[in-house]
Design a protein around this motif. Structure first.
Motif, PDB file in Angstrom:
ATOM      1  N   SER A 185     -19.836   8.742   2.565  1.00  0.00           N
ATOM      2  CA  SER A 185     -19.475   7.322   2.527  1.00  0.00           C
ATOM      3  C   SER A 185     -19.834   6.639   3.837  1.00  0.00           C
ATOM      4  O   SER A 185     -20.242   5.469   3.848  1.00  0.00           O
ATOM      5  CB  SER A 185     -17.983   7.155   2.239  1.00  0.00           C
ATOM      6  OG  SER A 185     -17.189   7.562   3.346  1.00  0.00           O
ATOM      7  N   CYS A 228       0.837  -1.201   0.000  1.00  0.00           N
ATOM      8  CA  CYS A 228       0.000   0.000   0.000  1.00  0.00           C
ATOM      9  C   CYS A 228       0.877   1.258   0.000  1.00  0.00           C
ATOM     10  O   CYS A 228       0.613   2.218  -0.750  1.00  0.00           O
ATOM     11  CB  CYS A 228      -0.927   0.008   1.216  1.00  0.00           C
ATOM     12  SG  CYS A 228      -2.289  -1.180   1.141  1.00  0.00           S
ATOM     13  N   VAL A 259     -13.181  -1.900   2.105  1.00  0.00           N
ATOM     14  CA  VAL A 259     -12.327  -1.870   3.298  1.00  0.00           C
ATOM     15  C   VAL A 259     -12.701  -0.661   4.160  1.00  0.00           C
ATOM     16  O   VAL A 259     -12.815   0.451   3.664  1.00  0.00           O
ATOM     17  CB  VAL A 259     -10.831  -1.775   2.914  1.00  0.00           C
ATOM     18  CG1 VAL A 259      -9.970  -1.695   4.163  1.00  0.00           C
ATOM     19  CG2 VAL A 259     -10.436  -2.974   2.083  1.00  0.00           C
ATOM     20  N   SER A 267      -7.187   5.202   0.077  1.00  0.00           N
ATOM     21  CA  SER A 267      -8.347   4.380  -0.296  1.00  0.00           C
ATOM     22  C   SER A 267      -8.055   3.585  -1.561  1.00  0.00           C
ATOM     23  O   SER A 267      -8.413   2.404  -1.662  1.00  0.00           O
ATOM     24  CB  SER A 267      -9.571   5.276  -0.509  1.00  0.00           C
ATOM     25  OG  SER A 267      -9.920   5.931   0.691  1.00  0.00           O
ATOM     26  N   ALA A 268      -7.407   4.244  -2.528  1.00  0.00           N
ATOM     27  CA  ALA A 268      -7.070   3.552  -3.778  1.00  0.00           C
ATOM     28  C   ALA A 268      -6.075   2.418  -3.521  1.00  0.00           C
ATOM     29  O   ALA A 268      -6.185   1.331  -4.099  1.00  0.00           O
ATOM     30  CB  ALA A 268      -6.484   4.554  -4.772  1.00  0.00           C
ATOM     31  N   LYS A 296      -7.913  -0.494  -1.833  1.00  0.00           N
ATOM     32  CA  LYS A 296      -8.769  -1.182  -2.796  1.00  0.00           C
ATOM     33  C   LYS A 296      -7.940  -2.105  -3.683  1.00  0.00           C
ATOM     34  O   LYS A 296      -8.342  -3.234  -3.983  1.00  0.00           O
ATOM     35  CB  LYS A 296      -9.515  -0.151  -3.649  1.00  0.00           C
ATOM     36  CG  LYS A 296     -10.473  -0.759  -4.648  1.00  0.00           C
ATOM     37  CD  LYS A 296     -11.216   0.334  -5.416  1.00  0.00           C
ATOM     38  CE  LYS A 296     -12.170  -0.276  -6.436  1.00  0.00           C
ATOM     39  NZ  LYS A 296     -12.887   0.781  -7.207  1.00  0.00           N
ATOM     40  N   LYS A 297      -6.756  -1.612  -4.082  1.00  0.00           N
ATOM     41  CA  LYS A 297      -5.898  -2.395  -4.973  1.00  0.00           C
ATOM     42  C   LYS A 297      -5.319  -3.617  -4.261  1.00  0.00           C
ATOM     43  O   LYS A 297      -5.247  -4.708  -4.829  1.00  0.00           O
ATOM     44  CB  LYS A 297      -4.759  -1.515  -5.504  1.00  0.00           C
ATOM     45  CG  LYS A 297      -3.733  -2.267  -6.359  1.00  0.00           C
ATOM     46  CD  LYS A 297      -2.667  -1.337  -6.884  1.00  0.00           C
ATOM     47  CE  LYS A 297      -1.571  -2.081  -7.614  1.00  0.00           C
ATOM     48  NZ  LYS A 297      -2.074  -2.882  -8.740  1.00  0.00           N
ATOM     49  N   ASN A 347     -12.312  -7.254   6.756  1.00  0.00           N
ATOM     50  CA  ASN A 347     -12.206  -6.050   5.925  1.00  0.00           C
ATOM     51  C   ASN A 347     -12.170  -4.753   6.733  1.00  0.00           C
ATOM     52  O   ASN A 347     -12.482  -3.682   6.224  1.00  0.00           O
ATOM     53  CB  ASN A 347     -13.337  -5.984   4.897  1.00  0.00           C
ATOM     54  CG  ASN A 347     -12.817  -6.270   3.501  1.00  0.00           C
ATOM     55  OD1 ASN A 347     -11.765  -6.874   3.339  1.00  0.00           O
ATOM     56  ND2 ASN A 347     -13.541  -5.836   2.484  1.00  0.00           N
ATOM     57  N   GLY A 389      -8.963  -5.055  -1.539  1.00  0.00           N
ATOM     58  CA  GLY A 389     -10.238  -5.269  -2.215  1.00  0.00           C
ATOM     59  C   GLY A 389     -11.227  -4.169  -1.878  1.00  0.00           C
ATOM     60  O   GLY A 389     -10.923  -3.250  -1.120  1.00  0.00           O
ATOM     61  N   LYS A 390     -12.406  -4.277  -2.451  1.00  0.00           N
ATOM     62  CA  LYS A 390     -13.437  -3.265  -2.215  1.00  0.00           C
ATOM     63  C   LYS A 390     -14.013  -3.388  -0.807  1.00  0.00           C
ATOM     64  O   LYS A 390     -13.991  -4.444  -0.196  1.00  0.00           O
ATOM     65  CB  LYS A 390     -14.562  -3.407  -3.238  1.00  0.00           C
ATOM     66  CG  LYS A 390     -14.139  -3.101  -4.666  1.00  0.00           C
ATOM     67  CD  LYS A 390     -15.334  -3.230  -5.602  1.00  0.00           C
ATOM     68  CE  LYS A 390     -14.930  -2.916  -7.038  1.00  0.00           C
ATOM     69  NZ  LYS A 390     -16.089  -3.044  -7.966  1.00  0.00           N
TER      70      LYS A 390
END
Length: 484
Positions: free
Chosen positions: A301, A12, A86, A75-76, A79-80, A51, A83-84
């Protein structure tokens, strides 16, 4: 630290480091990387469970600085590499209660990982001098008036197709506040449909079942006023500490935080603390989360973390049952034709319906007349004559939606399908013709459209209705419905 978590975090960091200059074309990359390394050298991942990633940071400053400057990039990266979906949490070292230097254990993939305890008790810096009207001074133990209305209970809440889902969820929350997946509960819908009543009902039920829990209801305007007072007195910490005491927080009309950046920042941190510590949050709004303008994306969010439930205007059967329920509590009985007439005449919302009922009761009492269908019609006629219709954008939207048989969400959406685009243009046209709203304001109320879109819609309706018979008919009939 678990080796897998270490590797994930290193990946990350590398991803963020590689993308540092993406939005900083004129920035010295070397200086940017040095600043980045100085910051994140003091940040450690401590757990990744279901998550939920928890980062250990030295102080609140680090947490806020990351949120304000690196949240999108982080965040990106998450996600990478994970995963979605988190969720990011923080454990702040300086907030650990004294005497708890020893870490506790959190399970990660079956192994024990020592991690510092995330704060769950009132901070040592808590001050009794709170900038808050709900605190009763002179008490050794801080007492908070929940500010709940006894009449707004579940017993007095009439369920129907328009609110059944929201009511069912609310009752579930009342049984296990903070322990369900519905946290936060975001209730949205038009004026007077029962959102506030449902919020109070949850609070009352929790107080009845869990007397020791701290429940607090307040409007967003009151929250804003308190924050401004605290900020002027340089007591933002005390303000935040007060709200950290609450077990069930109910805030009405949260959409009024729009444009209040500093208040939003404070609300964001309070929300995170309460949610992280298993406290229940209930919010009401006249708009769905995605339709609230000028509010931080990170807050929107979090609105979506739990459940968003819409409450619509009551249908005929529900309105009829509301009337029966209200009158029976006042010892009044109406005939079937009187009930049908009253339920059919007042269609907009529960609050207006109850207002008409109260007026009918008062009229009957003052003039000592028995209630009859004729008296009912006469009273409603007088009420209508004495009330000047307020034509505003939400009202125009409601009339247009009812006329075309579409939902408000469709009207405010981005779809360009003719069956939705035409009603939207008509709503914009009448908003400009019948209110004092600017093109910009109309665009904001129509789902965040640009002012040029509104100008185009108004010109189109005005020009095309001169040659298109069907559109001319729409303009005529809608104009009459809106003005009547």
């Amino acid at each position: 630290m678990n080796e897998n978590l270490t590797l994930i975090w290193e990946n990350c960091l590398q991803f963020m480091r590689d993308n540092l200059n993406a939005a900083e074309d004129n920035t010295d990359l070397k200086k940017l990387e040095n600043s980045f390394d100085l910051l994140f050298d003091n940040v450690q991942p401590v757990s990744l469970v279901s998550n939920n990633l928890t980062l250990l940071v030295p102080s609140d400053f680090y947490k806020e600085y990351i949120e304000d400057n690196y949240l999108s990039l982080l965040s990106a990266a998450l996600k990478k590499n994970i995963g979605k979906g988190v969720k990011l949490w923080y454990s702040v070292m300086e907030n650990r209660p004294s005497g708890q230097e020893k870490p506790i254990t959190v399970n990660f993939k079956g192994k024990s990982i020592p991690t510092p305890k995330i704060q769950e008790t009132l901070p040592p810096s808590f001050s009794a001098n709170l900038i808050n009207p709900f605190v009763v001074p002179g008490m050794k133990k801080v007492n908070i008036d929940s500010n709940l209305k006894a009449d707004f209970s579940f017993d007095n809440y009439v369920e129907g197709e328009s609110n059944k889902f929201a009511a069912t969820v609310a009752k579930s929350i009342a049984k296990r506040p903070g322990a369900t997946a519905f946290n936060p509960l975001f209730l949205h819908g038009g004026y007077g449909v029962g959102k506030t009543h449902l919020g109070h009902a949850v609070g009352l039920e929790v107080k009845n079942s869990y007397p020791d829990k701290v429940v607090l209801y307040l409007s967003s305007e009151k929250f804003i006023q308190q924050f401004v007072s605290a900020a002027k007195a340089h007591k933002q910490t005390e303000f935040a500490n007060f709200y950290q005491m609450v077990d069930v927080l109910i805030i009405d009309d949260i959409q009024f935080l729009s444009g209040k950046k500093s208040t939003q920042d404070s609300f964001f941190h309070i929300f995170d603390y309460l949610h992280q510590n298993g406290k229940q949050i209930i919010l009401t709004s006249d708009k769905a989360p995605v339709d609230i303008l000028d509010i931080q994306e990170r807050i929107v969010s979090r609105f979506k973390w739990g459940l968003s439930a819409e409450i619509k205007s009551p249908d005929f059967d529900t309105r009829r049952r509301i009337i029966i329920d209200k009158l029976s509590r006042d010892g009044i009985v109406l005939t079937e034709d009187m009930l049908d007439y009253l339920a059919s005449e007042v269609k907009t919302n529960v609050r207006e319906l109850i207002g008409v009922i109260n007026s009918v009761i008062a009229y009957s009492t003052i003039y000592k007349s028995d209630l009859s269908l004729e008296l009912l019609k006469e009273t409603i006629s007088k009420i209508a004559a004495n009330q000047k219709k307020v034509i505003n954008i939400p009202y125009i939207q409601d009339v247009v939606c009812e006329y075309f048989g579409i939902e408000r969400e469709q009207l405010l959406s981005k779809t360009r399908k003719r069956e939705i685009a035409l009603p939207r243009q008509l709503a914009m046209y009448f908003a400009k013709e019948l209110t004092n709203a600017t093109f910009t304001k109309i665009g904001e109320e129509m789902g965040g459209k640009d002012h040029s879109t509104v100008m185009y819609a108004c010109d189109t309706i005005k020009d095309v209705s001169k040659i298109d018979k069907e559109l001319k008919k729409y303009v005529k009939e809608l104009g009459e419905k809106i003005r009547q």
